[in-house]
Scaffold this motif. Structure first.
Motif, mmCIF file in Angstrom:
data_model
loop_
_atom_site.group_PDB
_atom_site.id
_atom_site.type_symbol
_atom_site.label_atom_id
_atom_site.label_comp_id
_atom_site.label_asym_id
_atom_site.label_seq_id
_atom_site.Cartn_x
_atom_site.Cartn_y
_atom_site.Cartn_z
ATOM 1 N N ARG A 26 55.994 21.520 -8.482
ATOM 2 C CA ARG A 26 57.050 21.676 -7.189
ATOM 3 C C ARG A 26 56.317 20.948 -5.928
ATOM 4 O O ARG A 26 56.206 21.300 -4.931
ATOM 5 N N ARG A 43 53.038 33.615 -10.925
ATOM 6 C CA ARG A 43 53.898 32.557 -10.548
ATOM 7 C C ARG A 43 55.253 32.829 -10.662
ATOM 8 O O ARG A 43 56.215 32.474 -9.670
ATOM 9 N N GLU A 96 60.438 31.811 1.616
ATOM 10 C CA GLU A 96 59.090 31.062 1.717
ATOM 11 C C GLU A 96 58.387 31.157 0.320
ATOM 12 O O GLU A 96 58.400 32.144 -0.409
ATOM 13 N N GLU A 97 57.398 30.228 -0.249
ATOM 14 C CA GLU A 97 56.753 30.135 -1.271
ATOM 15 C C GLU A 97 55.214 30.624 -0.725
ATOM 16 O O GLU A 97 54.861 30.218 0.433
ATOM 17 N N LEU A 142 56.663 35.035 -8.069
ATOM 18 C CA LEU A 142 56.624 34.567 -6.802
ATOM 19 C C LEU A 142 57.832 33.577 -6.595
ATOM 20 O O LEU A 142 58.331 33.392 -5.579
ATOM 21 N N GLU A 143 58.218 32.852 -7.754
ATOM 22 C CA GLU A 143 59.005 31.697 -7.708
ATOM 23 C C GLU A 143 60.690 32.318 -8.169
ATOM 24 O O GLU A 143 61.275 31.572 -8.337
#
Length: 336
Positions: free
Chosen positions: A207, A137, A154-155, A140-141
């Motif tokens: 989030r 994560r 985008e997430e 990805l973040e």
């Protein structure tokens, strides 16, 4: 419940294994036309009955043939991979197919001891699943020291494929959970409502995330209950045989299985396996799914049925979509 589809790229006796992958892509194209919300593929290594060992590669092929359906992994087995590599693969997928990519992750170490050795997973390592999800994560973040690329605005949603302990992991990390397999194996599902109550109670938003429960279940629809149970037989037979031989084989025709004249303990195991499949005429399947929905409060059904007869599987997918669309319309909603 929203409706999605999981295809394991099941091989079939007498056919080249590559056809299983072509059939997966074809099934995804049809699922999009039928209104399914997501199409997920699996990761299995060294299994004669499953051709899909690289979900990201297969999803790229599915994405190239579809336009709107969400693409996901059911799932990437994190113990087999470096989290940064998984992040890069799915960021690339999301860049190629914006707004359509999901990432389901699990913790399976492999079907047999030789497969685990081939994956460099002897089985005695510490369980780092939670740490691996957190690291994944972070890439990805874009909070990790290393930036995984391509960088996207985008997430990518991360889902946890879970049993009992996985449900707790998903709650603690504020992630959606996908339930299937043993946790749904009991006809009475005695512990599941309590597990899901705890999941929703203990959920720690991340989030702005909210609890989301997906139920993954083998579903096959035919004109009659008897026909649907016959469709379920090849998959159930392969599972029963795997428990006896340690090898999960390709799907066989129903006629070839019936020629064996199953009896005794084997017949008992087959019947028990068939009872675990939501197989039946539309009204029967509707009742089964309504019961699971009542017990779980599930937000989504990830249907994962398979059978030797591909045309019958196409018809089953269409019948299931029609069944849930009818349910949505009766409830005042217009889509799956």
């Amino acid at each position: 419940m929203k409706l999605s589809l999981l295809d394991r790229s099941r091989t079939r006796a007498g056919e080249p294994e590559r056809l299983a992958l072509s059939h997966t892509v074809e099934r995804a194209v049809a699922a999009e036309q039928l209104g399914y919300g997501r199409f997920w593929v699996a990761e299995h290594h060294g299994v004669p009955g499953i051709a899909s060992g690289a979900p990201a590669v297969l999803l790229a092929a599915v994405g190239a043939r579809t336009a709107t359906i969400r693409l996901g992994s059911g799932g990437v087995m994190l113990p087999n991979h470096q989290p940064v590599v998984v992040a890069e693969q799915f960021l690339m997928l999301a860049a190629l197919h914006p707004g359509r990519v999901d990432l389901g992750v699990g913790r399976s170490l492999g079907f047999t001891a030789p497969v685990r050795r081939a994956l460099r997973r002897p089985g005695d390592e510490p369980d780092l699943f939670v740490d691996d999800i957190a690291e994944l994560r972070s890439y990805l973040e874009r909070t990790a020291p290393v930036t995984a690329r391509p960088v996207l605005e985008e997430e990518i949603p991360v889902f946890v494929l879970a049993t009992g302990s996985g449900i707790r992991v998903a709650a603690a990390m504020g992630l959606p959970v996908v339930l299937g397999g043993p946790v749904l194996g009991s006809p009475d599902l005695p512990d599941l409502p309590d597990l899901l109550t705890a999941y929703r109670r203990d959920f720690r938003p991340h989030r702005g995330s909210r609890p989301h429960v997906t139920v993954s279940l083998d579903v096959l629809v035919a004109e009659t209950d008897a026909e649907a149970r016959e469709l379920a037989l090849p998959e159930v037979w392969a599972m029963v045989q795997s428990r006896r031989t340690g090898v999960f084989e390709a799907l066989e025709p129903v006629s070839a299985i019936r020629e064996r004249r199953l009896a005794g303990r084997v017949q008992e195991l087959v019947e028990r396996g068939l009872d675990g499949v939501a197989a039946g005429a539309p009204a029967t399947v509707r009742r089964r799914l309504e019961r699971i929905a009542d017990l779980t409060g599930a937000d989504e059904l990830l249907a994962s049925g398979s059978t030797y007869d591909r045309q019958a599987l196409v018809a089953s997918d269409a019948a299931l979509a029609a069944l849930l669309l009818d349910s949505c319309q009766q409830a005042g909603r217009g889509s799956l």
